[in-house]
Design a protein around this motif. Structure first.
Motif, PDB file in Angstrom:
ATOM      1  N   GLY A 376      10.010   3.389  66.123  1.00 51.36           N
ATOM      2  CA  GLY A 376       8.683   3.459  66.713  1.00 51.36           C
ATOM      3  C   GLY A 376       7.995   2.108  66.804  1.00 51.36           C
ATOM      4  N   ARG A 377       8.387   1.165  65.938  1.00 52.70           N
ATOM      5  CA  ARG A 377       7.770  -0.165  65.947  1.00 52.70           C
ATOM      6  C   ARG A 377       8.598  -1.193  66.722  1.00 52.70           C
ATOM      7  NH1 ARG A 377       4.687   2.912  64.273  1.00 52.70           N
ATOM      8  NH2 ARG A 377       3.190   2.731  62.546  1.00 52.70           N
ATOM      9  N   LYS A 381      12.419   0.715  74.447  1.00 51.35           N
ATOM     10  CA  LYS A 381      11.134   1.051  75.069  1.00 51.35           C
ATOM     11  C   LYS A 381      10.935   2.556  75.208  1.00 51.35           C
ATOM     12  CE  LYS A 381       8.203   0.011  79.054  1.00 51.35           C
ATOM     13  NZ  LYS A 381       7.770   1.418  79.203  1.00 51.35           N
ATOM     14  N   LYS A 384      10.113   3.958  71.805  1.00 48.40           N
ATOM     15  CA  LYS A 384       8.784   3.526  71.368  1.00 48.40           C
ATOM     16  C   LYS A 384       7.702   4.287  72.108  1.00 48.40           C
ATOM     17  CE  LYS A 384       7.955  -0.854  70.952  1.00 48.40           C
ATOM     18  NZ  LYS A 384       7.919  -2.306  71.242  1.00 48.40           N
ATOM     19  N   ASP A 385       7.894   4.505  73.395  1.00 49.13           N
ATOM     20  CA  ASP A 385       6.906   5.261  74.174  1.00 49.13           C
ATOM     21  C   ASP A 385       6.826   6.707  73.687  1.00 49.13           C
ATOM     22  OD1 ASP A 385       6.471   2.991  75.631  1.00 49.13           O
ATOM     23  OD2 ASP A 385       7.689   3.605  77.355  1.00 49.13           O
ATOM     24  N   TYR A 387       7.467   7.748  70.667  1.00 47.07           N
ATOM     25  CA  TYR A 387       6.792   7.693  69.359  1.00 47.07           C
ATOM     26  C   TYR A 387       5.271   7.602  69.554  1.00 47.07           C
ATOM     27  CZ  TYR A 387       6.008   6.274  64.491  1.00 47.07           C
ATOM     28  OH  TYR A 387       5.579   6.203  63.186  1.00 47.07           O
ATOM     29  N   SER A 388       4.836   6.720  70.453  1.00 46.48           N
ATOM     30  CA  SER A 388       3.395   6.552  70.708  1.00 46.48           C
ATOM     31  C   SER A 388       2.791   7.826  71.281  1.00 46.48           C
ATOM     32  CB  SER A 388       3.169   5.379  71.661  1.00 46.48           C
ATOM     33  OG  SER A 388       3.676   4.176  71.113  1.00 46.48           O
ATOM     34  N   ARG A 389       3.522   8.494  72.165  1.00 40.19           N
ATOM     35  CA  ARG A 389       3.024   9.736  72.758  1.00 40.19           C
ATOM     36  C   ARG A 389       2.826  10.811  71.692  1.00 40.19           C
ATOM     37  NH1 ARG A 389       5.215  14.327  73.836  1.00 40.19           N
ATOM     38  NH2 ARG A 389       7.311  13.567  73.331  1.00 40.19           N
ATOM     39  N   ARG A 390       3.772  10.918  70.781  1.00 42.12           N
ATOM     40  CA  ARG A 390       3.661  11.911  69.712  1.00 42.12           C
ATOM     41  C   ARG A 390       2.478  11.597  68.800  1.00 42.12           C
ATOM     42  NH1 ARG A 390       8.607  14.916  68.913  1.00 42.12           N
ATOM     43  NH2 ARG A 390      10.253  14.218  70.335  1.00 42.12           N
ATOM     44  N   GLU A 391       2.295  10.303  68.485  1.00 43.60           N
ATOM     45  CA  GLU A 391       1.155   9.921  67.641  1.00 43.60           C
ATOM     46  C   GLU A 391      -0.163  10.243  68.331  1.00 43.60           C
ATOM     47  OE1 GLU A 391       1.964   6.392  64.471  1.00 43.60           O
ATOM     48  OE2 GLU A 391       1.676   5.773  66.551  1.00 43.60           O
ATOM     49  N   ALA A 392      -0.238   9.953  69.627  1.00 42.07           N
ATOM     50  CA  ALA A 392      -1.472  10.213  70.368  1.00 42.07           C
ATOM     51  C   ALA A 392      -1.769  11.700  70.460  1.00 42.07           C
ATOM     52  CB  ALA A 392      -1.372   9.609  71.772  1.00 42.07           C
ATOM     53  N   ALA A 397       4.863  11.952  64.192  1.00 40.86           N
ATOM     54  CA  ALA A 397       5.782  11.150  65.009  1.00 40.86           C
ATOM     55  C   ALA A 397       7.044  10.773  64.252  1.00 40.86           C
ATOM     56  CB  ALA A 397       5.064   9.897  65.510  1.00 40.86           C
TER      57      ALA A 397
END
Length: 482
Positions: A376-377, A381, A384-385, A387-392, A397
């Motif tokens: 995720g970090r 790409k 990572k996207d 991971y960010s979508r799940r966090e949002a 995530a």
């Protein structure tokens, strides 16, 4: 078409052995209740009929010879083939591990049963004796509810030993670091804060200064020239500025009373020595892990950005040989990253998703969740996207990406392929584009193995990554330089 079964958790190895025997009366199960001195053993057939009542076997070389001799004798007496015999007991402790491994090394199948599940199979749940425990173990084995883990033998077993040993060393190193912090807070407050002292904490320069005559007044009184030379010798950049900043800061902090300084310095010096040993031991284990990881399919996991030698070795060691491992869903459940679901009241009844089960391989869980966090970090790409979508979206995530990582890892290890982004997986992709991707990916893949000292081993022709490199160079006409 693969047939479904109402017994998905049965051991595939035991199920195959039962099927091979055909007649349950032509099969011998040898449950063992392991102990430090004397194991309790029993013989029974596939129908659960006792062929020999429980008897003791010494936890020694003679004990192994005696047990195998009795097994062979029973096979001859009942006209049972020796390959229709299997052994089993609860998860082996260190004192009985050599006993089980000796039997396994002679070609016999040795399975492990879960102690918690075996306890439920006892006839008397209020009492616990060796004989009752043995009956529970036998019931588990005859129900094929045992584990013939792909990671319990061969190179995967050695890799698992090193991975778990390093994990313990890292934990011990963290404990020592915390003790060092408490001592430094009294001798030189703020020294381990780089923003204040200018010295990177636990670097070679930091450890050198803490090793001898360490306190704020003594650091302040040191000769500037000698201090600069020692910092430069240990890799500190801009040593003149760092030395001036350090001595200036030492003049501003509170100091401990002189009567306590000597005792604190002796304690700190011993902790620093201990920390150096743990650090060097953990570093050496990483090099050894790289040598073993290079021999397994887990080496392909290092082609994922964010996944280094340590994480790849940890995941591969706990999963074992992916070619004989269970389904991906069962591996994810084994890793403890699948939430529990409860549903009743017919097909229209609501389902409730709860927390993940506590019964899992906690070490594997730790490594796959760490892998998800690193992906995720620092990962590709598309991951990572995701991971960010799940966090949002307010999802967990780390667990979500961990499940995706397990599926991806199992596929990569089973097919001997490096990671490919979605736009490179199409069969219609131009060879030139895929060749460019391999050339770009090769640099960081090579650097990972080079830092761990396993470059030549990993890309040898007889190793998985070496075979992949040779095929890619032949197919795409490119040169992946070492």
């Amino acid at each position: 078409m693969k047939k479904s079964s109402i017994y998905p958790n049965r051991s595939q190895e035991l199920a195959a052995l039962f099927e091979k025997a055909g007649n349950l009366s032509k099969l011998i199960c040898v449950p063992i209740d392991y102990a430090k001195k004397d194991h309790l053993v029993m013989f029974c057939n596939g129908n659960g009929e006792v062929l020999r009542k429980p008897f003791s076997v010494k936890n020694s070389v003679d004990g192994v010879k005696y047990l195998l001799g009795q097994v062979n004798r029973s096979c001859r007496h009942r006209h049972i083939q020796s390959d229709h015999v299997f052994f089993g007991g609860e998860d082996v402790n260190s004192y009985a591990e050599n006993f089980a491994n000796t039997i396994r090394s002679k070609g016999w199948l040795v399975a492990n049963v879960n102690a918690h599940d075996a306890k439920k199979q006892r006839e008397n749940l209020q009492a616990s004796t060796d004989r009752l425990d043995l009956m529970g173990i036998a019931t588990m084995l005859l129900n094929r509810r045992a584990n013939c883990c792909p990671a319990q033998t061969g190179v995967y077993r050695n890799l698992r030993t090193l991975v778990r040993h390093r994990k313990k060393l890292v934990k011990m190193k963290t404990e020592v670091r915390n003790r060092i912090h408490t001592l430094v807070d009294r001798l030189f407050p703020g020294f381990l804060n780089e923003k204040k002292s200018g010295i990177r904490p636990f670097s070679n320069s930091s450890l050198y200064l803490m090793q001898e005559r360490f306190s704020a007044p003594q650091i302040r009184r040191r000769q500037r020239g000698a201090l600069i030379r020692n910092l430069e010798k240990r890799g500190t950049k801009k040593a003149e500025q760092v030395a001036a900043r350090l001595q200036n800061y030492a003049s501003q902090v509170l100091k401990t009373p002189d009567e306590y300084t000597a005792a604190l310095q002796v304690s700190l010096a011993s902790h620093v020595t201990h920390y150096r040993c743990l650090f060097e031991g953990a570093h050496q284990l990483v090099n050894e892990m790289a040598q073993l990881l290079a021999q397994t399919q887990g080496a392909f996991l290092t082609s994922i950005k964010g996944i280094g030698i340590v994480l790849a070795a940890g995941v591969a060691a706990e999963i074992g040989d992916p070619l004989v491992q269970r389904s991906t869903d069962q591996v994810a459940s084994y890793a403890g990253i699948v939430p529990t679901v409860k549903q009743s009241g017919g097909s229209q009844g609501p389902s409730i998703t709860s927390h993940v089960s506590k019964r899992s391989n906690h070490i594997l869980k730790d490594y796959v969740v760490q892998s998800a966090f690193h992906i995720g970090r620092y990962g590709p790409k598309d991951l990572k996207d995701d991971y960010s979508r799940r966090e949002a979206a307010g999802q967990h995530a780390d667990f979500g990406i961990a499940r995706r990582f397990v599926r991806m890892a199992m596929c990569m290890m089973r097919t001997s392929q490096v990671y490919l982004p979605p736009d490179m997986r199409s069969t219609h992709i131009k060879p030139e584009r895929r060749a460019d991707y391999y050339l770009a990916m090769w640099s960081y893949l090579r650097d990972k193995w080079s830092k761990a000292g396993g470059l030549n081993v990993a890309f040898a022709r007889d190793k998985p990554l070496g075979q992949w490199r040779y095929i890619i160079q032949e197919v795409y006409g490119i040169k992946l330089k070492m």
